[in-house]
Enzyme design. Structure first.
Site, PDB file in Angstrom:
ATOM      1  CG  ASP A   1     -15.609   4.519   3.368  1.00 47.60           C
ATOM      2  OD1 ASP A   1     -15.252   3.660   2.520  1.00 47.60           O
ATOM      3  OD2 ASP A   1     -16.771   4.939   3.459  1.00 47.60           O
TER       4      ASP A   1
ATOM      5  CG  ASN B  43     -19.441 -12.345  -4.757  1.00 46.84           C
ATOM      6  OD1 ASN B  43     -19.506 -12.546  -5.974  1.00 46.84           O
ATOM      7  ND2 ASN B  43     -20.262 -11.509  -4.134  1.00 46.84           N
TER       8      ASN B  43
ATOM      9  CB  VAL C 110     -15.315  -3.445   1.642  1.00 50.43           C
ATOM     10  CG1 VAL C 110     -14.767  -4.721   1.078  1.00 50.43           C
ATOM     11  CG2 VAL C 110     -14.487  -2.251   1.221  1.00 50.43           C
ATOM     12  CG  ASP C 111     -18.334  -6.649  -3.648  1.00 44.73           C
ATOM     13  OD1 ASP C 111     -17.989  -5.867  -4.541  1.00 44.73           O
ATOM     14  OD2 ASP C 111     -18.756  -7.806  -3.869  1.00 44.73           O
TER      15      ASP C 111
ATOM     16  CB  SER D 293     -11.371 -13.446   4.133  1.00 43.53           C
ATOM     17  OG  SER D 293     -11.417 -13.952   2.820  1.00 43.53           O
ATOM     18  CB  THR D 294     -11.581 -10.050   8.598  1.00 43.40           C
ATOM     19  OG1 THR D 294     -11.781  -8.692   8.190  1.00 43.40           O
ATOM     20  CG2 THR D 294     -10.166 -10.492   8.283  1.00 43.40           C
ATOM     21  N   GLY D 295     -14.832 -10.079   7.258  1.00 42.67           N
ATOM     22  CA  GLY D 295     -16.181  -9.600   7.547  1.00 42.67           C
ATOM     23  C   GLY D 295     -17.172 -10.733   7.343  1.00 42.67           C
TER      24      GLY D 295
HETATM   25  N1  AR6 Z   1     -13.780   0.535   3.832  1.00 39.06           N
HETATM   26  C1  AR6 Z   1     -12.868  -0.281   4.402  1.00 39.06           C
HETATM   27  N2  AR6 Z   1     -13.186  -1.482   4.955  1.00 39.06           N
HETATM   28  C2  AR6 Z   1     -14.498  -1.824   4.935  1.00 39.06           C
HETATM   29  C3  AR6 Z   1     -15.517  -1.017   4.360  1.00 39.06           C
HETATM   30  C4  AR6 Z   1     -15.101   0.205   3.790  1.00 39.06           C
HETATM   31  N3  AR6 Z   1     -15.982   1.049   3.205  1.00 39.06           N
HETATM   32  N4  AR6 Z   1     -16.709  -1.663   4.515  1.00 39.06           N
HETATM   33  C5  AR6 Z   1     -16.457  -2.824   5.173  1.00 39.06           C
HETATM   34  N5  AR6 Z   1     -15.124  -2.914   5.436  1.00 39.06           N
HETATM   35  P1  AR6 Z   1     -16.458  -7.800   3.969  1.00 39.06           P
HETATM   36  P2  AR6 Z   1     -15.357 -10.427   3.190  1.00 39.06           P
HETATM   37  C6  AR6 Z   1     -14.366  -3.973   6.117  1.00 39.06           C
HETATM   38  O1  AR6 Z   1     -17.614  -8.423   4.648  1.00 39.06           O
HETATM   39  O2  AR6 Z   1     -15.325 -10.871   4.607  1.00 39.06           O
HETATM   40  C7  AR6 Z   1     -19.460  -9.284   0.190  1.00 39.06           C
HETATM   41  O3  AR6 Z   1     -20.832  -9.531   0.131  1.00 39.06           O
HETATM   42  C8  AR6 Z   1     -15.120  -4.873   7.045  1.00 39.06           C
HETATM   43  O4  AR6 Z   1     -15.281  -4.236   8.322  1.00 39.06           O
HETATM   44  O5  AR6 Z   1     -16.696  -6.598   3.135  1.00 39.06           O
HETATM   45  O6  AR6 Z   1     -14.143 -10.672   2.339  1.00 39.06           O
HETATM   46  C9  AR6 Z   1     -18.733  -9.840  -1.018  1.00 39.06           C
HETATM   47  O7  AR6 Z   1     -19.514  -9.718  -2.187  1.00 39.06           O
HETATM   48  C10 AR6 Z   1     -14.150  -6.054   7.128  1.00 39.06           C
HETATM   49  O8  AR6 Z   1     -13.108  -5.763   8.064  1.00 39.06           O
HETATM   50  O9  AR6 Z   1     -15.673  -8.861   3.000  1.00 39.06           O
HETATM   51  C11 AR6 Z   1     -18.520 -11.271  -0.652  1.00 39.06           C
HETATM   52  O10 AR6 Z   1     -19.668 -12.045  -0.899  1.00 39.06           O
HETATM   53  C12 AR6 Z   1     -13.537  -6.106   5.736  1.00 39.06           C
HETATM   54  O11 AR6 Z   1     -13.874  -4.869   5.122  1.00 39.06           O
HETATM   55  C13 AR6 Z   1     -18.265 -11.199   0.832  1.00 39.06           C
HETATM   56  O12 AR6 Z   1     -18.922 -10.015   1.285  1.00 39.06           O
HETATM   57  C14 AR6 Z   1     -14.014  -7.245   4.870  1.00 39.06           C
HETATM   58  O13 AR6 Z   1     -15.403  -7.479   5.113  1.00 39.06           O
HETATM   59  C15 AR6 Z   1     -16.800 -11.069   1.137  1.00 39.06           C
HETATM   60  O14 AR6 Z   1     -16.608 -11.143   2.530  1.00 39.06           O
END
Ligand code: AR6
Length: 179
Positions: free
Chosen positions: A17, A31, A40-41, A125-127
């Protein structure tokens, strides 16, 4: 955990984490509004202290896709947060690869300017943004290798949230390390 060395820089893939890391800077997958969100945000905003981080982000105003902005880490163990805005995946023909590479490059440039020597990235970007993981991992690794060449970093971490994701990023790292 997988580590490779390039000069003085260690590049590591870990499963963790990101909010728990004791490091100079963690990168947020933000974003454009910098107002916080899910994934993660959301976790970073909660752990840093929502009100303080939102106020700092509000003062910055926003960030275009492919760029990054820096704030204090507030209640986190990390001293700084670098808010990087990766692209939302469409079909791969809308500049997504370049925008993702650019988000990493901007983050490294900001980090270098602030004397940050250890930095951890989530899988930007992968979530929620849906970027294919293999493709994102290759881009992340190649930008980490380029950053290592600058000699400005002791430790670069690719922090995955699941061991399946870590296996993808480890695969990319070990392939690149052999070339
Ligand atoms: N620690 C490490 N990695 C994490 C954690 C954590 N605590 N939580 C999630 N991840 P995402 P995006 C991973 O969706 O695709 C937000 O709403 C997760 O499993 O967080 O860049 C922003 O405000 C994945 O592998 O980010 C934007 O609107 C990775 O972090 C949008 O989501 C990225 O997933 C950005 O989307």
């Amino acid at each position: 955990m997988t580590t490779i060395r390039r000069g003085e820089t260690a590049i590591e893939v870990i499963t963790a984490d990101i909010i728990t890391l004791e490091i100079d800077a963690i990168v947020n997958a933000a974003n454009q509004s910098l107002k916080g969100g899910g994934g993660v945000d959301g976790a970073i905003h909660r752990a840093a202290g929502k009100a303080k981080l939102q106020e700092a982000c509000r003062a910055i105003g926003g960030c275009p896709t492919g760029e990054a902005r820096i704030t204090d880490g507030f209640d986190l163990a990390a001293r700084h947060i670098i808010h990087a805005v990766g692209p939302r995946w469409k079909d791969g023909t809308k500049g997504e690869d370049d925008l993702l590479a650019s988000a990493y490059r901007h983050s490294f440039a900001l980090a270098g300017d602030h004397g940050i020597r250890s930095i951890a990235f989530p899988a930007i970007s992968t979530g929620i943004y849906g970027f294919p993981k293999d493709r994102a991992a290759n881009i992340a690794v190649s930008e980490c290798l380029a950053a290592a060449e600058t000699g400005k970093f002791d430790r670069i971490m690719l922090c995955c949230f699941s061991s399946a994701d870590a296996a993808t990023y480890e695969g990319a790292l070990t392939r690149e390390a052999q070339t």
